[in-house]
Design an enzyme around this catalytic site. Structure first.
Site, PDB file in Angstrom:
ATOM      1  N   SER A  54       9.120  31.597  -2.682  1.00 39.91           N
ATOM      2  CA  SER A  54       7.761  32.136  -2.757  1.00 39.91           C
ATOM      3  C   SER A  54       7.703  33.604  -3.137  1.00 39.91           C
ATOM      4  O   SER A  54       6.703  34.072  -3.688  1.00 39.91           O
ATOM      5  CB  SER A  54       7.051  31.935  -1.407  1.00 39.91           C
ATOM      6  OG  SER A  54       7.817  32.475  -0.339  1.00 39.91           O
ATOM      7  N   HIS A 114       4.120  38.006   2.870  1.00 38.96           N
ATOM      8  CA  HIS A 114       4.492  37.919   1.461  1.00 38.96           C
ATOM      9  C   HIS A 114       3.935  39.123   0.708  1.00 38.96           C
ATOM     10  O   HIS A 114       2.944  39.725   1.125  1.00 38.96           O
ATOM     11  CB  HIS A 114       3.958  36.626   0.843  1.00 38.96           C
ATOM     12  CG  HIS A 114       4.748  35.418   1.205  1.00 38.96           C
ATOM     13  ND1 HIS A 114       4.530  34.713   2.365  1.00 38.96           N
ATOM     14  CD2 HIS A 114       5.777  34.800   0.570  1.00 38.96           C
ATOM     15  CE1 HIS A 114       5.379  33.699   2.424  1.00 38.96           C
ATOM     16  NE2 HIS A 114       6.155  33.732   1.354  1.00 38.96           N
TER      17      HIS A 114
END
Length: 269
Positions: A44, A251
């Site tokens: 990711s 993230h």
């Protein structure tokens, strides 16, 4: 007559030599020009989760047009660009699902992988929802995995990349530290937990860097570019816990991709 024949012979020999050299140089140049394809592999952090602007056809892989591979390709116009990085990917997923585009024409490969193998999501869930002691214990379990099991899994991926794309320059991107210690966060994790999480990121990066070096790959360390932009810094390039979109938690934002990851790939390619 003899001199004319000798002159003609020497001339033809020189022309033949020049042609051969030119032909070899042209062939070499053509070969080098062909080996300019770019393949972006990984998890990711490479697909761009957290950056938004996801490519609809990528589905649950959540590949973003603001992710560093897409930005690099847009700026450098490689002869081909294959973006196979996928949210949640582990080393086994890269081997099974992402290596198809690699070939003799691949000149650059980027990859980030290993965090999910080491239990990144479970570590953060434990630290957010459970006690400080449970958080530290889960981190220690992850470090033990990084010591005992992860190196072999990384070796499998890196060896497969080399076998499928022998001419490629491979850049292995690491992971940032999440927290600015002593920063502006007033609630949430304790300082002990934040320090332990940062230590785990360093531990993982060190293991990945060693395996990359042993395979002749370049390790792209993003910790320097993210310094000053960690969570609690007041200018974060990483999402903290996002209860409305939990998958984006921890993230990089779009700024983290363009300001944290892209410069490292640019410097390493």
């Amino acid at each position: 007559m003899r001199r004319s024949r000798l002159t003609a012979y020497v001339t033809s020999l020189l022309l033949a030599t020049a042609f051969a050299l030119t032909g070899a140089t042209t062939a070499q140049a053509s070969q080098q020009a062909a080996v300019t394809g770019y393949v972006a592999l990984g998890d990711s952090y490479s697909s761009g989760v957290g950056a938004g602007s996801y490519i609809s056809s990528s589905g649950d892989c959540k590949r973003s047009t603001k992710a560093y591979p897409y930005l690099w390709a847009a700026a450098h116009s490689p002869s081909s660009f294959s973006f196979t990085a996928c949210s949640g990917a582990r080393t086994g997923d890269v081997l099974a699902n992402q290596l198809g585009p690699l070939g003799s024409g691949t000149g650059l490969v980027s990859i980030s992988v290993g965090g999910n193998d080491a239990g990144f999501s479970d570590v953060m869930t434990t630290c957010v929802l459970q006690s400080e002691s449970a958080c530290v214990a889960r981190i220690n379990t992850a470090k033990a995995y990084v010591d005992s099991t992860l190196p072999g899994k990384l070796d499998s991926v890196y060896s497969a990349i080399s076998a499928k794309a022998p001419a490629a320059h491979v850049v292995v991107l690491g992971y940032p530290r999440f927290y600015k210690l002593g920063g502006s966060c007033l609630a949430g994790l304790t300082e002990t937990e934040r320090a332990a999480i940062n230590s785990a990121a360093d531990y993982l990066d060190s293991a990945i860097a060693k395996r990359a070096a042993d395979h002749g790959f370049t390790f792209g360390d993003v910790r320097p570019t993210f310094t000053g932009h960690e969570i609690c810094s007041g200018s974060a390039w990483l999402h903290s816990v996002n209860w409305l979109n939990i998958g984006e938690s921890y993230h990089p934002t779009a700024s983290g991709q363009s300001g944290g990851y892209l410069p490292v790939l640019n410097a390493s390619d």
